[in-house]
Design a protein around this motif. Structure first.
Motif, PDB file in Angstrom:
ATOM      1  N   PHE A  97       0.823  -1.195   0.000  1.00 28.82           N
ATOM      2  CA  PHE A  97       0.000   0.000   0.000  1.00 28.82           C
ATOM      3  C   PHE A  97       0.866   1.257   0.000  1.00 28.82           C
ATOM      4  N   ARG A  98       0.333   2.327  -0.572  1.00 29.35           N
ATOM      5  CA  ARG A  98       0.969   3.627  -0.485  1.00 29.35           C
ATOM      6  C   ARG A  98       0.320   4.420   0.651  1.00 29.35           C
ATOM      7  N   TYR A  99       0.996   5.465   1.109  1.00 26.95           N
ATOM      8  CA  TYR A  99       0.373   6.408   2.029  1.00 26.95           C
ATOM      9  C   TYR A  99      -0.480   7.403   1.251  1.00 26.95           C
ATOM     10  N   PRO A 100      -1.626   7.846   1.796  1.00 26.07           N
ATOM     11  CA  PRO A 100      -2.210   7.387   3.057  1.00 26.07           C
ATOM     12  C   PRO A 100      -2.825   5.999   2.906  1.00 26.07           C
ATOM     13  N   LEU A 101      -2.701   5.209   3.948  1.00 25.73           N
ATOM     14  CA  LEU A 101      -3.285   3.876   3.929  1.00 25.73           C
ATOM     15  C   LEU A 101      -4.809   3.964   3.919  1.00 25.73           C
ATOM     16  N   PRO A 102      -5.492   2.937   3.403  1.00 30.49           N
ATOM     17  CA  PRO A 102      -6.951   2.867   3.591  1.00 30.49           C
ATOM     18  C   PRO A 102      -7.293   3.007   5.070  1.00 30.49           C
ATOM     19  N   GLU A 103      -8.366   3.730   5.377  1.00 29.75           N
ATOM     20  CA  GLU A 103      -8.692   4.077   6.761  1.00 29.75           C
ATOM     21  C   GLU A 103      -8.764   2.854   7.678  1.00 29.75           C
ATOM     22  N   LEU A 104      -9.379   1.795   7.206  1.00 28.00           N
ATOM     23  CA  LEU A 104      -9.539   0.600   8.022  1.00 28.00           C
ATOM     24  C   LEU A 104      -8.191   0.012   8.398  1.00 28.00           C
ATOM     25  N   ILE A 105      -7.299  -0.097   7.438  1.00 32.57           N
ATOM     26  CA  ILE A 105      -5.984  -0.690   7.692  1.00 32.57           C
ATOM     27  C   ILE A 105      -5.122   0.241   8.543  1.00 32.57           C
ATOM     28  N   GLY A 106      -5.146   1.537   8.222  1.00 31.35           N
ATOM     29  CA  GLY A 106      -4.396   2.497   9.021  1.00 31.35           C
ATOM     30  C   GLY A 106      -4.895   2.563  10.455  1.00 31.35           C
ATOM     31  N   GLY A 107      -6.213   2.503  10.627  1.00 32.58           N
ATOM     32  CA  GLY A 107      -6.771   2.527  11.973  1.00 32.58           C
ATOM     33  C   GLY A 107      -6.360   1.318  12.789  1.00 32.58           C
ATOM     34  N   LEU A 108      -6.397   0.143  12.183  1.00 33.08           N
ATOM     35  CA  LEU A 108      -5.981  -1.068  12.900  1.00 33.08           C
ATOM     36  C   LEU A 108      -4.487  -1.041  13.211  1.00 33.08           C
ATOM     37  N   ARG A 109      -3.696  -0.535  12.270  1.00 26.89           N
ATOM     38  CA  ARG A 109      -2.239  -0.451  12.507  1.00 26.89           C
ATOM     39  C   ARG A 109      -1.948   0.422  13.728  1.00 26.89           C
ATOM     40  N   THR A 110      -2.649   1.547  13.824  1.00 24.15           N
ATOM     41  CA  THR A 110      -2.456   2.452  14.953  1.00 24.15           C
ATOM     42  C   THR A 110      -2.962   1.845  16.253  1.00 24.15           C
ATOM     43  N   ALA A 111      -4.106   1.164  16.196  1.00 25.51           N
ATOM     44  CA  ALA A 111      -4.733   0.625  17.408  1.00 25.51           C
ATOM     45  C   ALA A 111      -4.025  -0.618  17.936  1.00 25.51           C
ATOM     46  N   LEU A 112      -3.517  -1.452  17.039  1.00 20.01           N
ATOM     47  CA  LEU A 112      -2.848  -2.680  17.468  1.00 20.01           C
ATOM     48  C   LEU A 112      -1.461  -2.413  18.056  1.00 20.01           C
ATOM     49  N   TYR A 113      -0.804  -1.387  17.544  1.00 26.60           N
ATOM     50  CA  TYR A 113       0.592  -1.157  17.923  1.00 26.60           C
ATOM     51  C   TYR A 113       0.823  -1.067  19.443  1.00 26.60           C
ATOM     52  N   PRO A 114       0.067  -0.245  20.222  1.00 24.51           N
ATOM     53  CA  PRO A 114       0.383  -0.139  21.652  1.00 24.51           C
ATOM     54  C   PRO A 114       0.277  -1.463  22.400  1.00 24.51           C
ATOM     55  N   ARG A 115      -0.691  -2.291  22.017  1.00 21.98           N
ATOM     56  CA  ARG A 115      -0.841  -3.597  22.674  1.00 21.98           C
ATOM     57  C   ARG A 115       0.376  -4.479  22.404  1.00 21.98           C
ATOM     58  N   LEU A 116       0.841  -4.439  21.168  1.00 21.65           N
ATOM     59  CA  LEU A 116       1.979  -5.270  20.796  1.00 21.65           C
ATOM     60  C   LEU A 116       3.292  -4.677  21.298  1.00 21.65           C
ATOM     61  N   ALA A 117       3.363  -3.344  21.424  1.00 23.02           N
ATOM     62  CA  ALA A 117       4.577  -2.715  21.936  1.00 23.02           C
ATOM     63  C   ALA A 117       4.859  -3.154  23.364  1.00 23.02           C
ATOM     64  N   ALA A 118       3.806  -3.361  24.154  1.00 28.78           N
ATOM     65  CA  ALA A 118       4.007  -3.835  25.525  1.00 28.78           C
ATOM     66  C   ALA A 118       4.659  -5.214  25.526  1.00 28.78           C
ATOM     67  N   VAL A 119       4.221  -6.077  24.615  1.00 23.42           N
ATOM     68  CA  VAL A 119       4.828  -7.410  24.488  1.00 23.42           C
ATOM     69  C   VAL A 119       6.267  -7.283  23.992  1.00 23.42           C
ATOM     70  N   ALA A 120       6.476  -6.445  22.980  1.00 20.98           N
ATOM     71  CA  ALA A 120       7.807  -6.276  22.402  1.00 20.98           C
ATOM     72  C   ALA A 120       8.806  -5.763  23.428  1.00 20.98           C
ATOM     73  N   ASN A 121       8.398  -4.814  24.253  1.00 23.38           N
ATOM     74  CA  ASN A 121       9.305  -4.273  25.273  1.00 23.38           C
ATOM     75  C   ASN A 121       9.644  -5.312  26.329  1.00 23.38           C
ATOM     76  N   GLU A 122       8.652  -6.117  26.695  1.00 19.49           N
ATOM     77  CA  GLU A 122       8.913  -7.191  27.677  1.00 19.49           C
ATOM     78  C   GLU A 122       9.871  -8.226  27.086  1.00 19.49           C
ATOM     79  N   TRP A 123       9.695  -8.545  25.814  1.00 17.27           N
ATOM     80  CA  TRP A 123      10.604  -9.482  25.151  1.00 17.27           C
ATOM     81  C   TRP A 123      12.030  -8.946  25.121  1.00 17.27           C
ATOM     82  N   ASN A 124      12.186  -7.679  24.735  1.00 13.70           N
ATOM     83  CA  ASN A 124      13.527  -7.104  24.650  1.00 13.70           C
ATOM     84  C   ASN A 124      14.218  -7.071  26.009  1.00 13.70           C
ATOM     85  N   GLU A 125      13.455  -6.785  27.058  1.00  8.74           N
ATOM     86  CA  GLU A 125      14.035  -6.815  28.400  1.00  8.74           C
ATOM     87  C   GLU A 125      14.547  -8.212  28.735  1.00  8.74           C
TER      88      GLU A 125
END
Length: 247
Positions: free
Chosen positions: A80-108
Protein backbone atom coordinates in the motif's frame (compact mmCIF):
# COMPACT_ATOMS: atom_id res chain seq x y z
CA UNK A 1 -15.93 1.01 10.09
CA UNK A 2 -15.62 1.08 6.32
CA UNK A 3 -12.53 1.50 4.21
CA UNK A 4 -12.90 5.09 3.04
CA UNK A 5 -16.06 6.65 4.46
CA UNK A 6 -14.75 8.00 7.78
CA UNK A 7 -11.81 10.17 8.81
CA UNK A 8 -8.59 8.83 10.27
CA UNK A 9 -9.36 9.84 13.88
CA UNK A 10 -12.73 8.12 13.69
CA UNK A 11 -11.08 5.07 12.11
CA UNK A 12 -8.58 4.86 14.96
CA UNK A 13 -11.31 5.21 17.60
CA UNK A 14 -13.36 2.48 15.96
CA UNK A 15 -10.34 0.21 15.65
CA UNK A 16 -9.31 0.86 19.26
CA UNK A 17 -12.76 -0.18 20.48
CA UNK A 18 -12.58 -3.36 18.41
CA UNK A 19 -9.02 -4.21 19.51
CA UNK A 20 -9.83 -3.52 23.18
CA UNK A 21 -12.44 -6.28 23.10
CA UNK A 22 -9.78 -9.01 23.13
CA UNK A 23 -8.18 -10.55 26.22
CA UNK A 24 -4.71 -9.08 25.76
CA UNK A 25 -3.21 -10.77 28.79
CA UNK A 26 -4.13 -14.15 27.29
CA UNK A 27 -2.91 -13.09 23.83
CA UNK A 28 0.40 -11.86 25.28
CA UNK A 29 0.89 -15.17 27.07
CA UNK A 30 0.14 -17.04 23.85
CA UNK A 31 2.63 -14.96 21.88
CA UNK A 32 5.29 -15.40 24.54
CA UNK A 33 4.67 -19.14 24.74
CA UNK A 34 4.39 -20.01 21.05
CA UNK A 35 5.47 -16.98 19.04
CA UNK A 36 1.95 -16.24 17.78
CA UNK A 37 -1.64 -15.68 18.85
CA UNK A 38 -4.96 -15.56 16.97
CA UNK A 39 -7.51 -12.74 17.21
CA UNK A 40 -10.72 -14.29 15.94
CA UNK A 41 -13.05 -12.23 13.73
CA UNK A 42 -11.02 -9.03 13.75
CA UNK A 43 -12.68 -8.15 10.43
CA UNK A 44 -16.20 -8.83 9.22
CA UNK A 45 -16.79 -10.80 6.00
CA UNK A 46 -17.88 -7.57 4.28
CA UNK A 47 -14.69 -5.78 5.34
CA UNK A 48 -12.63 -8.72 4.11
CA UNK A 49 -14.32 -8.55 0.72
CA UNK A 50 -13.81 -4.78 0.53
CA UNK A 51 -10.10 -4.99 1.26
CA UNK A 52 -9.54 -7.92 -1.13
CA UNK A 53 -11.44 -5.93 -3.77
CA UNK A 54 -8.74 -3.23 -3.68
CA UNK A 55 -6.16 -5.55 -5.22
CA UNK A 56 -6.76 -4.76 -8.94
CA UNK A 57 -6.74 -0.98 -8.39
CA UNK A 58 -3.12 0.18 -8.68
CA UNK A 59 -3.93 3.61 -7.27
CA UNK A 60 -3.88 2.15 -3.74
CA UNK A 61 -0.38 0.71 -4.01
CA UNK A 62 3.24 1.83 -4.34
CA UNK A 63 4.69 -1.40 -5.78
CA UNK A 64 3.77 -4.84 -7.11
CA UNK A 65 5.93 -7.89 -6.37
CA UNK A 66 5.87 -11.26 -8.16
CA UNK A 67 7.43 -13.69 -5.68
CA UNK A 68 8.90 -16.09 -8.26
CA UNK A 69 11.08 -13.34 -9.75
CA UNK A 70 12.88 -12.91 -6.41
CA UNK A 71 12.91 -16.52 -5.18
CA UNK A 72 10.33 -15.70 -2.50
CA UNK A 73 7.94 -18.47 -3.56
CA UNK A 74 5.07 -18.24 -6.02
CA UNK A 75 2.27 -15.69 -5.85
CA UNK A 76 2.16 -11.93 -5.72
CA UNK A 77 1.57 -8.99 -3.43
CA UNK A 78 1.21 -5.21 -3.49
CA UNK A 79 2.49 -2.70 -0.92
CA UNK A 80 0.00 0.00 0.00
CA UNK A 81 0.97 3.63 -0.49
CA UNK A 82 0.37 6.41 2.03
CA UNK A 83 -2.21 7.39 3.06
CA UNK A 84 -3.29 3.88 3.93
CA UNK A 85 -6.95 2.87 3.59
CA UNK A 86 -8.69 4.08 6.76
CA UNK A 87 -9.54 0.60 8.02
CA UNK A 88 -5.98 -0.69 7.69
CA UNK A 89 -4.40 2.50 9.02
CA UNK A 90 -6.77 2.53 11.97
CA UNK A 91 -5.98 -1.07 12.90
CA UNK A 92 -2.24 -0.45 12.51
CA UNK A 93 -2.46 2.45 14.95
CA UNK A 94 -4.73 0.62 17.41
CA UNK A 95 -2.85 -2.68 17.47
CA UNK A 96 0.59 -1.16 17.92
CA UNK A 97 0.38 -0.14 21.65
CA UNK A 98 -0.84 -3.60 22.67
CA UNK A 99 1.98 -5.27 20.80
CA UNK A 100 4.58 -2.71 21.94
CA UNK A 101 4.01 -3.83 25.53
CA UNK A 102 4.83 -7.41 24.49
CA UNK A 103 7.81 -6.28 22.40
CA UNK A 104 9.30 -4.27 25.27
CA UNK A 105 8.91 -7.19 27.68
CA UNK A 106 10.60 -9.48 25.15
CA UNK A 107 13.53 -7.10 24.65
CA UNK A 108 14.04 -6.81 28.40
CA UNK A 109 14.18 -10.59 28.72
CA UNK A 110 16.60 -10.89 25.79
CA UNK A 111 18.88 -8.12 27.04
CA UNK A 112 18.12 -5.85 24.08
CA UNK A 113 18.29 -2.13 24.90
CA UNK A 114 15.70 -1.02 22.32
CA UNK A 115 12.38 0.11 23.79
CA UNK A 116 9.35 1.02 21.70
CA UNK A 117 7.27 4.16 22.36
CA UNK A 118 3.64 3.89 23.42
CA UNK A 119 2.21 5.42 20.22
CA UNK A 120 2.74 4.24 16.68
CA UNK A 121 3.27 7.77 15.35
CA UNK A 122 6.30 8.15 17.61
CA UNK A 123 7.74 4.86 16.39
CA UNK A 124 7.19 5.81 12.74
CA UNK A 125 9.05 9.07 13.44
CA UNK A 126 12.03 6.96 14.55
CA UNK A 127 11.77 4.92 11.34
CA UNK A 128 11.69 8.03 9.18
CA UNK A 129 14.66 9.54 10.99
CA UNK A 130 16.62 6.44 9.94
CA UNK A 131 15.56 6.76 6.31
CA UNK A 132 12.78 4.16 6.51
CA UNK A 133 9.89 6.07 4.97
CA UNK A 134 8.07 3.63 2.67
CA UNK A 135 4.86 2.02 4.00
CA UNK A 136 4.97 -1.75 4.52
CA UNK A 137 1.32 -2.91 4.93
CA UNK A 138 0.58 -5.18 2.00
CA UNK A 139 -2.12 -7.19 0.26
CA UNK A 140 -1.17 -10.70 -0.88
CA UNK A 141 -2.85 -12.82 -3.55
CA UNK A 142 -2.38 -16.57 -4.10
CA UNK A 143 -3.88 -18.91 -6.69
CA UNK A 144 -3.59 -22.71 -6.97
CA UNK A 145 0.05 -23.81 -6.75
CA UNK A 146 1.24 -20.61 -5.05
CA UNK A 147 3.17 -20.55 -1.76
CA UNK A 148 5.30 -18.19 0.30
CA UNK A 149 8.77 -19.31 1.38
CA UNK A 150 9.79 -18.99 5.02
CA UNK A 151 11.09 -15.47 5.60
CA UNK A 152 11.35 -12.45 7.93
CA UNK A 153 9.93 -9.00 7.11
CA UNK A 154 12.71 -6.70 8.35
CA UNK A 155 13.08 -3.95 5.69
CA UNK A 156 15.77 -1.93 7.51
CA UNK A 157 17.85 -1.51 10.66
CA UNK A 158 14.81 -0.60 12.76
CA UNK A 159 12.25 -3.40 12.85
CA UNK A 160 9.29 -3.88 15.18
CA UNK A 161 9.37 -7.43 16.63
CA UNK A 162 5.72 -8.35 15.94
CA UNK A 163 3.40 -8.13 12.96
CA UNK A 164 -0.16 -9.11 12.06
CA UNK A 165 -1.66 -11.01 9.12
CA UNK A 166 -5.42 -11.10 8.51
CA UNK A 167 -6.99 -13.78 6.32
CA UNK A 168 -9.52 -12.21 3.94
CA UNK A 169 -10.74 -15.41 2.24
CA UNK A 170 -12.71 -18.33 3.65
CA UNK A 171 -10.88 -21.69 3.83
CA UNK A 172 -12.83 -24.55 2.28
CA UNK A 173 -14.99 -22.15 0.25
CA UNK A 174 -12.64 -19.70 -1.46
CA UNK A 175 -9.54 -21.90 -1.36
CA UNK A 176 -7.96 -25.08 0.02
CA UNK A 177 -4.43 -25.50 1.37
CA UNK A 178 -2.55 -22.26 1.98
CA UNK A 179 -1.99 -22.66 5.72
CA UNK A 180 -0.04 -20.03 7.68
CA UNK A 181 3.17 -21.60 8.98
CA UNK A 182 5.61 -20.36 11.61
CA UNK A 183 8.95 -22.07 12.28
CA UNK A 184 11.20 -21.63 15.27
CA UNK A 185 14.88 -22.52 15.44
CA UNK A 186 16.34 -23.00 18.90
CA UNK A 187 20.09 -23.21 19.54
CA UNK A 188 21.44 -26.76 19.13
CA UNK A 189 17.92 -28.13 18.60
CA UNK A 190 15.82 -29.10 15.59
CA UNK A 191 13.33 -26.53 14.27
CA UNK A 192 9.74 -26.47 15.52
CA UNK A 193 6.81 -25.75 13.18
CA UNK A 194 3.51 -24.12 14.15
CA UNK A 195 0.61 -24.36 11.68
CA UNK A 196 -1.98 -21.70 12.54
CA UNK A 197 -5.62 -22.42 11.59
CA UNK A 198 -7.43 -19.26 10.49
CA UNK A 199 -10.94 -18.46 9.29
CA UNK A 200 -12.03 -15.46 7.23
CA UNK A 201 -11.48 -12.28 9.23
CA UNK A 202 -9.16 -13.91 11.78
CA UNK A 203 -5.82 -12.22 12.48
CA UNK A 204 -2.60 -13.79 13.69
CA UNK A 205 -0.04 -11.70 15.56
CA UNK A 206 3.41 -13.27 15.39
CA UNK A 207 7.11 -12.72 15.97
CA UNK A 208 8.98 -11.17 13.04
CA UNK A 209 12.51 -12.27 13.93
CA UNK A 210 13.31 -13.32 17.52
CA UNK A 211 11.52 -14.04 20.75
CA UNK A 212 12.71 -15.06 24.23
CA UNK A 213 12.37 -18.58 25.60
CA UNK A 214 12.93 -19.40 29.26
CA UNK A 215 15.77 -21.86 29.81
CA UNK A 216 17.43 -23.33 32.87
CA UNK A 217 19.90 -20.40 32.96
CA UNK A 218 17.52 -17.64 32.05
CA UNK A 219 15.99 -16.46 28.79
CA UNK A 220 17.59 -17.05 25.41
CA UNK A 221 16.67 -15.99 21.87
CA UNK A 222 15.07 -18.19 19.26
CA UNK A 223 14.88 -17.34 15.56
CA UNK A 224 11.52 -17.39 13.75
CA UNK A 225 10.39 -17.36 10.12
CA UNK A 226 6.91 -17.46 8.62
CA UNK A 227 5.36 -18.48 5.32
CA UNK A 228 2.32 -19.98 3.61
CA UNK A 229 2.01 -23.59 2.43
CA UNK A 230 1.01 -24.46 -1.15
CA UNK A 231 -2.48 -23.43 -2.19
CA UNK A 232 -4.31 -26.51 -3.48
CA UNK A 233 -7.19 -24.70 -5.18
CA UNK A 234 -9.01 -21.39 -5.39
CA UNK A 235 -7.99 -17.82 -4.56
CA UNK A 236 -6.57 -16.58 -1.23
CA UNK A 237 -6.12 -12.96 -0.12
CA UNK A 238 -4.35 -11.80 3.03
CA UNK A 239 -3.55 -8.36 4.37
CA UNK A 240 -0.30 -7.96 6.27
CA UNK A 241 0.15 -5.19 8.84
CA UNK A 242 3.82 -4.48 9.47
CA UNK A 243 4.54 -1.71 11.96
CA UNK A 244 7.93 -0.46 10.79
CA UNK A 245 8.42 1.34 7.47
CA UNK A 246 10.98 0.33 4.86
CA UNK A 247 14.06 1.96 3.34
Amino acid sequence: MTIHSIGSKAAVRSAEARVAGYDWQALAEEMSGYGCAVMEKLLTPQECREIAGLYPDESHFRSHVHMARHGFGKGEYRYFRYPLPELIGGLRTALYPRLAAVANEWNERMGIAQRYPDEHAAFLKQCHEQGQTRPTPLLLQYVAGDFNCLHQDLYGDLAFPLQVAILLSEPGEDFTGGEFVLTEQRPRMQSRAEVVPLRQGDAVAFAVHNRPVQGSKGSYRVNLRHGVSRLRSGLRHTVGIIFHDAK
